[in-house]
Design a protein around this motif. Structure first.
Motif, short mmCIF file in Angstrom:
data_model
loop_
_atom_site.label_atom_id
_atom_site.label_comp_id
_atom_site.label_asym_id
_atom_site.label_seq_id
_atom_site.Cartn_x
_atom_site.Cartn_y
_atom_site.Cartn_z
N VAL A 21 0.82 -1.21 0.00
CA VAL A 21 0.00 0.00 0.00
C VAL A 21 0.86 1.27 0.00
O VAL A 21 0.38 2.35 -0.34
N GLN A 22 2.12 1.09 0.38
CA GLN A 22 2.99 2.27 0.40
C GLN A 22 3.62 2.56 -0.96
O GLN A 22 3.89 3.71 -1.28
N VAL A 23 3.84 1.48 -1.72
CA VAL A 23 4.57 1.69 -2.97
C VAL A 23 3.71 1.57 -4.23
O VAL A 23 4.02 2.15 -5.25
N GLY B 148 -1.05 7.43 4.42
CA GLY B 148 -2.44 6.99 4.45
C GLY B 148 -3.38 8.04 3.91
O GLY B 148 -2.99 8.88 3.09
N MET B 149 -4.60 8.02 4.39
CA MET B 149 -5.60 9.00 3.91
C MET B 149 -6.35 9.60 5.09
O MET B 149 -6.62 8.91 6.08
N SER B 150 -6.69 10.86 4.95
CA SER B 150 -7.53 11.50 5.97
C SER B 150 -8.67 12.22 5.25
O SER B 150 -8.71 12.27 4.02
N GLY B 151 -9.56 12.76 6.06
CA GLY B 151 -10.71 13.47 5.48
C GLY B 151 -11.70 12.53 4.81
O GLY B 151 -12.43 12.94 3.90
N ALA C 190 -4.31 4.87 8.39
CA ALA C 190 -2.85 4.98 8.43
C ALA C 190 -2.26 3.58 8.40
O ALA C 190 -2.54 2.77 9.29
N PRO C 191 -1.45 3.26 7.36
CA PRO C 191 -0.94 1.88 7.23
C PRO C 191 -0.11 1.43 8.42
O PRO C 191 -0.16 0.28 8.82
N ARG C 192 0.62 2.38 9.01
CA ARG C 192 1.51 2.00 10.11
C ARG C 192 0.72 1.51 11.33
O ARG C 192 1.15 0.59 12.04
#
Lengths: 314, 242
Positions: free
Chosen positions: A127-129, A140-143, A228-230
């Motif tokens: 998902v990071q690359v 990641g994504m917000s909103g 957030a992936p982490r």
């Protein structure tokens, strides 16, 4: 294994008690319960596969992640309404999880656990690359659109979801299917020797587990409004899910709920004294002692206490 | 209720060891055959190949003309052949009734969900192998070896077989329990069940079989009436050590 009227009465009382909580407890506690509800959903999902059949998954966030990322991408990047993106996310979790993990169901024991752990790590890296323009990469994504606003509404939503999932899972596990799944965990060869297709049964357990994980993951991101992936693909998250199911009582439906609430509140109450990661040391110690004292979990201890009270009253 | 088992030129090797060596056997419907031989002769391996738990290297196994070779164990059981194990395999955390329930289950997910258990049939099967009603809720850990074998019999019977493979069904049983299981086998024979029985207890085995088949090192060395087989020179040399 039979259904009795008092089972339904107990569920009704449990649901009524939960829904009365906003009248009794402060907003801060409701927020803690929301997280306990989601952890309970994930622990029930884990237990449906691992607690029943003995196929221990160390990569459950992989399934939760498929649900969470699918709905997040659909809503954020393609403006798909949440009412459509969540069912699609659940479907995607079941199908995607099956395609990737189905071959793993043919292997057993620690090998299965390692493959699932590897899947979680793989997803974290991917998902990071791969297409960070879609997934948001490392940040990641917000909103993201949220389903509710405020602690009380969030509480009602998460509680309704957790209770619906728990009750449906409980009903399913009360059928002969539940008996067959538990039998796999006890002696897989003997299940095959009883004329049952073990592969098909494991497939059902996996699909049911993926459904719950996908639904929980999808709703969770629309509660948080971010992903957030982490945090999602974190080994601590895996252990929290597994420990919740184990100390609550694996192979039961109420056990993972008890464990999830116990762990969430334990971590929360430790926060003022140990704000950092040291909390996990205490929580690990408590979990270890509890598990060593009674491997069947809190649900068994509660059952013992009820039996003692009954005996005393008689 | 009866079944016809046909085994032709079965071969199974484990590395350099030939466990089953060109073994052929016909068992006619309703008959009962004793499979005898010294320890390590390959009796259980033949059972495992019939059930699909061990795949043969070559040869055919058919039940009533249906080739079993491509079928998984569960499908073979649904076809009508079922077995007990030398070491009982109960579901440790399930009661006697629940253990039998697993054997009674249809291999269909929707039926498992939609239809409830059949406690009358569970009780009937438990009583037929000699359990008492108050033993139904007992866990395997509370049962004697004899009771575990009875449970294994009941779960095997629950799958509705037309042919049963009994592996050392008398091992560890008391004289009374042997008599009880023997009576049950005789009763099922009268009802037309086909049997292939492995037992080191030849005294208990003899009255239950129509004929005996002796093997050594996976090779068939004698096949015929019990007395004839026991007096066969090759059998005496290999099996009885005389």
């Amino acid at each position: 294994m039979g259904l009795r009227w008092y089972h339904f009465a107990l569920w009704a009382a449990f649901a009524a008690g939960m829904f009365l909580l906003p009248e009794i407890v402060p907003r801060g506690t409701l927020r803690t319960i929301i997280f306990a509800n989601f952890l309970a959903i994930f622990a029930i999902s884990w237990d449906t596969l691992s607690g029943r059949t003995g196929y221990v998954s160390f990569g459950h966030p992989f399934l939760i992640g498929i649900g969470a990322y699918t709905t997040a991408i659909l809503t954020k990047r393609f403006d798909v309404p949440v009412e459509i993106s969540i069912p699609l996310a659940v479907l995607m979790t079941m199908v995607g999880g099956l395609i990737v993990l189905l071959p793993a169901l043919r292997i057993k024991g620690s090998y299965f656990a390692l493959v699932t752990l590897a899947m979680m790590e793989l997803m974290y890296q991917l998902v990071q690359v791969i297409r960070p323009d879609l997934t948001g990469g490392t940040r990641g994504m917000s909103g993201l659109p949220t389903l509710t606003r405020g602690a009380v509404n969030g509480f009602y939503m998460s509680t309704a979801l957790m209770l619906s999932i728990a009750f449906t899972t409980w009903l399913l596990m009360k059928t002969r299917l539940g008996t067959a799944l538990s039998a796999i965990g006890m002696n897989e060869e003997a299940v095959a020797g009883s004329g049952l297709s073990v592969t098909r049964l494991k497939l059902v357990a996996f699909t049911a587990s993926a459904f719950t994980a996908g639904l929980g993951g999808a709703v969770y991101v629309h509660y948080l409004g971010s992903i957030a992936p982490r945090a999602l693909f974190d080994i601590n998250f895996v252990f929290t899910i597994i420990v919740a199911a184990l100390i609550g009582g694996a192979g039961t439906t109420i056990g993972p709920i008890l464990g999830a609430f116990f762990l969430t509140f334990l971590l929360e109450y430790l926060r003022p004294w140990l704000p950092g990661a040291e909390r996990y040391l205490i929580y690990g110690g408590v979990a270890l002692v509890l598990y060593m004292y009674q491997p069947k979990g809190l649900i068994y201890l509660m059952g013992q206490a009820v039996r003692r009270v009954r005996k005393g009253a008689a | 209720m009866s079944a016809h088992l046909s085994i032709r030129n079965l071969i199974k090797r484990f590395g350099g060891l030939t466990a089953t060596n060109d073994f052929s056997l016909e068992i006619t419907p309703g008959s009962s055959v004793g499979l005898i031989g010294p320890n390590g002769a390959g009796k259980t391996t033949i059972f495992s190949q019939i059930m699909g738990e061990v795949r043969q290297d070559s040869g055919q196994i058919a039940l009533d003309g249906l080739e079993l070779t491509p079928l998984a164990t569960a499908r073979r059981i649904r076809a009508g052949v079922s077995r007990t194990y030398q070491v009982p395999r109960p579901f440790a955390e399930m009661s006697v009734a629940e253990n039998i329930r697993v054997g009674l289950m249809p291999d269909n997910i929707w039926s498992m969900i939609a239809q409830g258990p059949d406690p009358d049939r569970e009780l009937e099967l438990a009583l037929s192998v000699g359990f008492t009603k108050d033993q139904l809720e007992k866990l395997p850990s509370e049962l004697s070896m004899g009771d575990l074998r009875k449970l294994e019999m009941a779960r095997t019977m629950a799958t509705g077989p037309r042919m049963m493979l009994l592996d050392e069904v008398f091992a560890g049983l008391t004289v009374g329990e042997i008599a009880m299981i023997s009576g049950l086998v005789q009763q099922m024979r009268a009802d037309g069940m086909t049997f292939l029985i492995v037992s080191h207890d030849l005294k208990a085995l003899e009255p239950l079989i129509d004929r005996a088949v002796a093997i050594n090192h996976g090779t068939l060395i004698a096949d015929g009436p019990y007395d004839e087989v026991m007096n066969d020179a090759a059998v005496r040399a290999s099996y009885l050590g005389t």
